[in-house]
Design an enzyme around this catalytic site. Structure first.
Site, PDB file in Angstrom:
ATOM      1  N   ASP A   1      28.810  43.400  35.262  1.00 49.22           N
ATOM      2  CA  ASP A   1      27.425  43.103  35.614  1.00 49.22           C
ATOM      3  C   ASP A   1      26.756  44.259  36.349  1.00 49.22           C
ATOM      4  O   ASP A   1      27.416  45.210  36.793  1.00 49.22           O
ATOM      5  CB  ASP A   1      27.365  41.855  36.498  1.00 49.22           C
ATOM      6  CG  ASP A   1      27.373  40.573  35.679  1.00 49.22           C
ATOM      7  OD1 ASP A   1      27.231  40.659  34.457  1.00 49.22           O
ATOM      8  OD2 ASP A   1      27.527  39.490  36.280  1.00 49.22           O
TER       9      ASP A   1
ATOM     10  N   LYS B   1      22.162  42.236  34.316  1.00 51.55           N
ATOM     11  CA  LYS B   1      20.861  41.553  34.311  1.00 51.55           C
ATOM     12  C   LYS B   1      20.146  41.865  35.615  1.00 51.55           C
ATOM     13  O   LYS B   1      20.682  41.668  36.689  1.00 51.55           O
ATOM     14  CB  LYS B   1      21.045  40.044  34.157  1.00 51.55           C
ATOM     15  CG  LYS B   1      21.620  39.637  32.805  1.00 51.55           C
ATOM     16  CD  LYS B   1      21.549  38.148  32.583  1.00 51.55           C
ATOM     17  CE  LYS B   1      22.442  37.400  33.548  1.00 51.55           C
ATOM     18  NZ  LYS B   1      22.434  35.949  33.283  1.00 51.55           N
TER      19      LYS B   1
ATOM     20  N   MET C   1      19.111  37.194  46.555  1.00 50.15           N
ATOM     21  CA  MET C   1      18.105  37.414  45.495  1.00 50.15           C
ATOM     22  C   MET C   1      16.726  36.913  45.914  1.00 50.15           C
ATOM     23  O   MET C   1      16.001  36.305  45.115  1.00 50.15           O
ATOM     24  CB  MET C   1      18.547  36.714  44.191  1.00 50.15           C
ATOM     25  CG  MET C   1      19.906  37.175  43.684  1.00 50.15           C
ATOM     26  SD  MET C   1      20.476  36.223  42.244  1.00 50.15           S
ATOM     27  CE  MET C   1      20.846  34.633  43.013  1.00 50.15           C
TER      28      MET C   1
END
Length: 522
Positions: free
Chosen positions: A47, A69, A184
């Protein structure tokens, strides 16, 4: 072999898919089991938040796929990642799905595990150090403290709190007195802080944003619920970042250990061979530096002649002294030696001389100590020490590489010694440099480039790597011979180690680079 090595390898890794938590970034935070899986995997799917350095632990023939991503920029959709996992696995194959932090904490690892379950594919979960705890710790912020917080709440900030029916109960969250850690959340920071204060949270509550936590490029910005968004926008603070809210943020003033390391935030290139790079890299990394290993050379054994193979059976019949001018010479000589002998005592009465402590350290691997080492760690000093110490007409064997200079043999022969040089290994240009490392250097440059031999200098310039215009790295040399090679390429070394050892080189780099400003936003 050490107990630690025995515990690590050989590791039993069965065929299957492994959802591996790789921690928040610092390679040192990998678990032992994660390292075992990564080293054994046939396929690695990683990732965006996985430190690419981790890929260096993969075996040479492993198939590596990036599936990162970033917010609205997805290399692969989640459904495509699911299909990739299903396609990558077949009986007998080991697939490592590498995820930042812990795979079961906002990492969609549970969804991937469900897909594997439905397909009857064997899998294991390898927990990782979560960024929710590891990142605040590297910013000097404990998420709990007896005087400040007896609880910690971890939530995702990826959900927009202004949408009609948010699943996060902001009124209940605002009423909690413990620490709140939001992952996030930077892109929705203004909405998050507004939701908390609107529901009763004190606007003066301290808050910290930590970007690229646990890595040498870590940035920390502190403020309060009422001003952090303006502060973040003023400095252009971007994801990925962890947000910590609560009184524990005040403890950063006392506990900011990581960002106060002497080389914190400095980017340093290590040009040694892969086998040798780890020692220098580890010392620099422990001082806070970000390391880019760009090995410019590799070494490999050369073939001895039939006469040399014959002489190695009874070396002490042919020579009085073995003289080593590098650790590699030690390693490769004894590779040849132990092809003929099973006992170190077959060296007989040979005495051994070395050029310096690094070479003496390599000799210790074979439970040997040198009889002679000069006070100045140069070839010329070694020659003088031998000339002043040895009886006349002593017979000397010098194992060397194809690129070693003739200086030592020339000086000894001029003093009437009998000298033979055996080429025991080759020094070749390194051609297998990871593409991500080259891109990283050419995009961000470095603060310092280290050179530990003339050959590392020569092959560095052959690579013709181009750093950004604003990157003017200092050149650090281990000694005068390496420095002389830099001058041949029109470059003046900014740093030269004295004495000419790896520890002294590290000290010299610290002395220069620690004077420069560090990244610290608050």
């Amino acid at each position: 072999m050490s107990l630690a090595h025995d515990f690590l390898f050989p590791a039993h890794v069965r065929s299957g898919v492994y959802l591996v938590g790789c921690g928040p970034g610092d390679v040192g935070l990998l678990t032992i089991r994660a390292l075992q899986i990564i080293s054994a995997a046939d396929h690695l799917i990683y990732d965006y938040l996985v430190n690419p350095e981790i890929l260096s632990f993969a075996k040479p023939n492993a198939h590596i796929i990036y599936a990162g991503k970033q917010s609205s920029r997805h290399t692969l959709t989640q459904d495509q990642i699911h299909n990739l996992l299903l396609q990558a696995y077949c009986p007998g194959r080991i697939v490592a799905r590498l995820k930042g932090g812990d795979p079961f904490l906002f990492g969609r690892g549970a969804e991937e595990a469900e897909v594997l379950t439905n397909a009857n594919i064997p899998f294991e979960i390898i927990p990782g150090v979560t960024s929710a705890i590891g990142v605040p710790a590297y910013a000097g912020i404990p998420v709990t403290h007896r005087e400040y917080a007896s609880s910690v709440t971890i939530l995702t900030g990826h959900e927009d709190p202004t949408k009609p029916e948010p699943t996060i109960q902001w009124d209940a969250l605002a009423a909690l007195h413990g620490t709140k850690v939001i992952l996030m959340g930077v892109e929705h920071l203004r909405a998050i802080t507004a939701a908390l204060t609107k529901n009763g949270a004190d606007p003066k509550t301290p808050i910290a944003l930590i970007r690229w936590g646990t890595l040498p490029r870590q940035q920390t910005l502190t403020g309060t619920l009422e001003n952090i968004t303006d502060l973040a926008e003023a400095v252009g603070f971007k994801p990925p970042a962890v947000c910590v809210i609560g009184p524990v943020v005040h403890l950063r003033a006392k506990m900011n250990w990581y960002e106060n390391k002497p080389l914190f935030g400095k980017r340093i290139v290590v040009t040694r061979t892969r086998a040798q790079a780890s020692a220098l890299s580890a010392q620099l990394r422990s001082l806070g530096a970000q390391i880019l290993e760009i090995p410019t050379i590799r070494t490999e054994p050369s073939e001895l002649s039939s006469a040399q193979k014959s002489q190695i059976h009874k070396l002490s019949d042919h020579y009085d002294w073995l003289v080593f001018t590098s650790p590699n010479a030690v390693v490769y000589f004894f590779q040849h030696f132990f092809q003929q002998h099973s006992d170190i005592r077959a060296l007989g009465s040979l005495s051994i001389a070395v050029v310096g402590p690094g070479t003496a350290e390599a000799l210790k691997t074979y439970h040997l100590s040198p009889s002679l080492m000069p006070s100045q760690y140069t070839t010329e000093s070694l020659a003088r020490a031998l000339i002043n110490s040895l009886p006349s007409k002593a017979k000397i064997l010098v194992p060397r590489s194809n690129l070693a200079t003739e200086t030592l043999a020339k000086l000894l022969r001029e003093a009437a010694f009998s000298v033979e040089e055996w080429q025991v290994y080759y020094t070749r240009p390194e051609t297998q440099i990871p593409e991500w490392v080259i891109k990283d250097y050419e995009s961000h440059g470095a603060d310092c480039i280290t050179f530990t031999s003339s050959s590392t200098v020569q092959h560095w310039f052959k690579l013709k790597l181009k750093a950004p215009p604003d990157s003017r790295p200092l050149l650090a040399s281990i000694g005068p011979i390496t420095s002389a090679t830099l001058y041949e390429f029109g470059c003046k070394p900014d740093i030269e180690a004295s004495p000419h050892t790896i520890p002294a080189l590290v000290e010299a780099i610290v002395a220069i680079l620690s004077r420069h400003s560090k990244v610290n936003l608050g």
